[in-house]
Motif scaffolding. Structure first.
Motif, PDB file in Angstrom:
ATOM      1  N   GLU A 183      -4.870  -6.074  -4.388  1.00 27.27           N
ATOM      2  CA  GLU A 183      -5.257  -4.672  -4.401  1.00 27.27           C
ATOM      3  C   GLU A 183      -4.537  -3.992  -3.255  1.00 27.27           C
ATOM      4  O   GLU A 183      -4.503  -4.522  -2.146  1.00 27.27           O
ATOM      5  N   VAL A 184      -3.957  -2.847  -3.533  1.00 26.51           N
ATOM      6  CA  VAL A 184      -3.273  -2.062  -2.496  1.00 26.51           C
ATOM      7  C   VAL A 184      -3.851  -0.659  -2.543  1.00 26.51           C
ATOM      8  O   VAL A 184      -3.908  -0.042  -3.604  1.00 26.51           O
ATOM      9  N   ARG A 185      -4.288  -0.179  -1.384  1.00 24.08           N
ATOM     10  CA  ARG A 185      -4.842   1.174  -1.271  1.00 24.08           C
ATOM     11  C   ARG A 185      -4.011   1.940  -0.261  1.00 24.08           C
ATOM     12  O   ARG A 185      -3.828   1.488   0.864  1.00 24.08           O
ATOM     13  N   TYR A 186      -3.527   3.103  -0.693  1.00 27.02           N
ATOM     14  CA  TYR A 186      -2.682   3.945   0.156  1.00 27.02           C
ATOM     15  C   TYR A 186      -3.482   5.128   0.672  1.00 27.02           C
ATOM     16  O   TYR A 186      -4.198   5.779  -0.081  1.00 27.02           O
ATOM     17  N   GLY A 187      -3.301   5.407   1.956  1.00 29.84           N
ATOM     18  CA  GLY A 187      -3.891   6.586   2.580  1.00 29.84           C
ATOM     19  C   GLY A 187      -5.210   6.314   3.264  1.00 29.84           C
ATOM     20  O   GLY A 187      -5.855   5.295   3.059  1.00 29.84           O
ATOM     21  N   ASP A 188      -5.591   7.256   4.115  1.00 25.49           N
ATOM     22  CA  ASP A 188      -6.882   7.227   4.795  1.00 25.49           C
ATOM     23  C   ASP A 188      -7.339   8.668   4.947  1.00 25.49           C
ATOM     24  O   ASP A 188      -6.909   9.333   5.889  1.00 25.49           O
ATOM     25  N   PRO A 189      -8.089   9.178   3.975  1.00 28.46           N
ATOM     26  CA  PRO A 189      -8.781   8.489   2.890  1.00 28.46           C
ATOM     27  C   PRO A 189      -7.811   8.039   1.783  1.00 28.46           C
ATOM     28  O   PRO A 189      -6.716   8.577   1.655  1.00 28.46           O
ATOM     29  N   VAL A 190      -8.257   7.079   0.998  1.00 29.25           N
ATOM     30  CA  VAL A 190      -7.426   6.505  -0.065  1.00 29.25           C
ATOM     31  C   VAL A 190      -7.111   7.568  -1.115  1.00 29.25           C
ATOM     32  O   VAL A 190      -8.005   8.235  -1.626  1.00 29.25           O
ATOM     33  N   HIS A 191      -5.822   7.737  -1.408  1.00 25.66           N
ATOM     34  CA  HIS A 191      -5.398   8.684  -2.430  1.00 25.66           C
ATOM     35  C   HIS A 191      -4.706   8.003  -3.609  1.00 25.66           C
ATOM     36  O   HIS A 191      -4.473   8.631  -4.639  1.00 25.66           O
ATOM     37  N   GLN A 192      -4.401   6.712  -3.452  1.00 24.30           N
ATOM     38  CA  GLN A 192      -3.740   5.980  -4.528  1.00 24.30           C
ATOM     39  C   GLN A 192      -4.126   4.517  -4.420  1.00 24.30           C
ATOM     40  O   GLN A 192      -4.172   3.952  -3.329  1.00 24.30           O
ATOM     41  N   GLU A 193      -4.403   3.900  -5.572  1.00 22.49           N
ATOM     42  CA  GLU A 193      -4.839   2.506  -5.599  1.00 22.49           C
ATOM     43  C   GLU A 193      -4.133   1.770  -6.732  1.00 22.49           C
ATOM     44  O   GLU A 193      -3.953   2.317  -7.818  1.00 22.49           O
ATOM     45  N   TYR A 194      -3.711   0.549  -6.446  1.00 24.22           N
ATOM     46  CA  TYR A 194      -3.069  -0.306  -7.442  1.00 24.22           C
ATOM     47  C   TYR A 194      -3.742  -1.672  -7.429  1.00 24.22           C
ATOM     48  O   TYR A 194      -4.191  -2.138  -6.385  1.00 24.22           O
ATOM     49  N   ARG A 195      -3.754  -2.312  -8.575  1.00 24.13           N
ATOM     50  CA  ARG A 195      -4.162  -3.712  -8.675  1.00 24.13           C
ATOM     51  C   ARG A 195      -3.049  -4.430  -9.415  1.00 24.13           C
ATOM     52  O   ARG A 195      -2.488  -3.890 -10.360  1.00 24.13           O
ATOM     53  N   ASP A 196      -2.741  -5.607  -8.970  1.00 22.99           N
ATOM     54  CA  ASP A 196      -1.661  -6.394  -9.559  1.00 22.99           C
ATOM     55  C   ASP A 196      -2.106  -7.825  -9.767  1.00 22.99           C
ATOM     56  O   ASP A 196      -2.935  -8.342  -9.026  1.00 22.99           O
ATOM     57  N   LEU A 197      -1.493  -8.458 -10.756  1.00 20.18           N
ATOM     58  CA  LEU A 197      -1.495  -9.915 -10.872  1.00 20.18           C
ATOM     59  C   LEU A 197      -0.060 -10.352 -10.670  1.00 20.18           C
ATOM     60  O   LEU A 197       0.855  -9.782 -11.272  1.00 20.18           O
ATOM     61  N   TRP A 198       0.138 -11.311  -9.798  1.00 17.72           N
ATOM     62  CA  TRP A 198       1.466 -11.881  -9.582  1.00 17.72           C
ATOM     63  C   TRP A 198       1.462 -13.293 -10.135  1.00 17.72           C
ATOM     64  O   TRP A 198       0.568 -14.091  -9.845  1.00 17.72           O
ATOM     65  N   ILE A 199       2.473 -13.623 -10.924  1.00 12.40           N
ATOM     66  CA  ILE A 199       2.678 -14.990 -11.387  1.00 12.40           C
ATOM     67  C   ILE A 199       3.953 -15.485 -10.724  1.00 12.40           C
ATOM     68  O   ILE A 199       5.014 -14.877 -10.874  1.00 12.40           O
ATOM     69  N   MET A 200       3.820 -16.540  -9.952  1.00 10.66           N
ATOM     70  CA  MET A 200       4.956 -17.073  -9.197  1.00 10.66           C
ATOM     71  C   MET A 200       5.174 -18.531  -9.563  1.00 10.66           C
ATOM     72  O   MET A 200       4.222 -19.298  -9.674  1.00 10.66           O
ATOM     73  N   ARG A 201       6.448 -18.884  -9.746  1.00 10.60           N
ATOM     74  CA  ARG A 201       6.824 -20.281  -9.971  1.00 10.60           C
ATOM     75  C   ARG A 201       7.727 -20.699  -8.822  1.00 10.60           C
ATOM     76  O   ARG A 201       8.672 -19.977  -8.483  1.00 10.60           O
ATOM     77  N   PHE A 202       7.421 -21.834  -8.244  1.00 14.40           N
ATOM     78  CA  PHE A 202       8.125 -22.271  -7.044  1.00 14.40           C
ATOM     79  C   PHE A 202       9.127 -23.378  -7.341  1.00 14.40           C
ATOM     80  O   PHE A 202       8.871 -24.261  -8.156  1.00 14.40           O
ATOM     81  N   ALA A 203      10.253 -23.290  -6.653  1.00 15.37           N
ATOM     82  CA  ALA A 203      11.309 -24.302  -6.770  1.00 15.37           C
ATOM     83  C   ALA A 203      10.897 -25.539  -5.969  1.00 15.37           C
ATOM     84  O   ALA A 203       9.941 -25.509  -5.181  1.00 15.37           O
ATOM     85  N   GLU A 204      11.642 -26.612  -6.132  1.00 14.40           N
ATOM     86  CA  GLU A 204      11.331 -27.860  -5.422  1.00 14.40           C
ATOM     87  C   GLU A 204      11.368 -27.701  -3.912  1.00 14.40           C
ATOM     88  O   GLU A 204      10.660 -28.397  -3.190  1.00 14.40           O
ATOM     89  N   ASP A 205      12.188 -26.758  -3.402  1.00 13.77           N
ATOM     90  CA  ASP A 205      12.274 -26.564  -1.943  1.00 13.77           C
ATOM     91  C   ASP A 205      11.161 -25.661  -1.409  1.00 13.77           C
ATOM     92  O   ASP A 205      11.136 -25.340  -0.232  1.00 13.77           O
ATOM     93  N   GLY A 206      10.213 -25.238  -2.281  1.00 14.00           N
ATOM     94  CA  GLY A 206       9.083 -24.435  -1.844  1.00 14.00           C
ATOM     95  C   GLY A 206       9.298 -22.931  -1.912  1.00 14.00           C
ATOM     96  O   GLY A 206       8.356 -22.169  -1.745  1.00 14.00           O
ATOM     97  N   ARG A 207      10.544 -22.513  -2.165  1.00  8.31           N
ATOM     98  CA  ARG A 207      10.809 -21.078  -2.283  1.00  8.31           C
ATOM     99  C   ARG A 207      10.448 -20.595  -3.683  1.00  8.31           C
ATOM    100  O   ARG A 207      10.448 -21.367  -4.637  1.00  8.31           O
ATOM    101  N   CYS A 208      10.160 -19.308  -3.789  1.00  9.18           N
ATOM    102  CA  CYS A 208       9.802 -18.722  -5.071  1.00  9.18           C
ATOM    103  C   CYS A 208      11.027 -18.716  -5.989  1.00  9.18           C
ATOM    104  O   CYS A 208      12.068 -18.158  -5.650  1.00  9.18           O
ATOM    105  N   GLY A 209      10.906 -19.353  -7.143  1.00 11.14           N
ATOM    106  CA  GLY A 209      12.006 -19.414  -8.096  1.00 11.14           C
ATOM    107  C   GLY A 209      11.940 -18.309  -9.129  1.00 11.14           C
ATOM    108  O   GLY A 209      12.961 -17.874  -9.649  1.00 11.14           O
ATOM    109  N   SER A 210      10.712 -17.842  -9.439  1.00 11.65           N
ATOM    110  CA  SER A 210      10.556 -16.691 -10.339  1.00 11.65           C
ATOM    111  C   SER A 210       9.285 -15.949  -9.981  1.00 11.65           C
ATOM    112  O   SER A 210       8.322 -16.527  -9.461  1.00 11.65           O
TER     113      SER A 210
END
Length: 76
Positions: A32-59
């Protein structure tokens, strides 16, 4: 990309995250990301991450949701 969308480096925002699932090299995180004080914009996200063998994000896949926007069932 995120920097280009922001009002500037001093823009007030708050980001929270929660790990939803981890299975092998794949993780799902809810944010959840809320912008402003007071909040004037709000977003919700789902992130799907797949990691490579070296631990870095591959996708990375983002599924954004804007709570103020009507859903398909509200718009019909």
């Amino acid at each position: 990309m995120w920097e280009a969308e922001r009002a500037g480096p001093d823009e007030v925002f708050r980001m929270t995250s929660e790990i939803v699932a981890v299975d092998g090299d794949t993780a799902v995180v809810r944010l959840e990301v809320r912008y402003g004080d007071p909040v004037h914009q709000e977003y919700r996200d789902l992130w799907i991450m797949r990691f490579a063998e070296d631990g870095r994000c591959g996708s990375f896949e983002e599924w954004p949701f804007w709570p103020a926007q009507p859903t398909a069932s509200q718009g019909s």
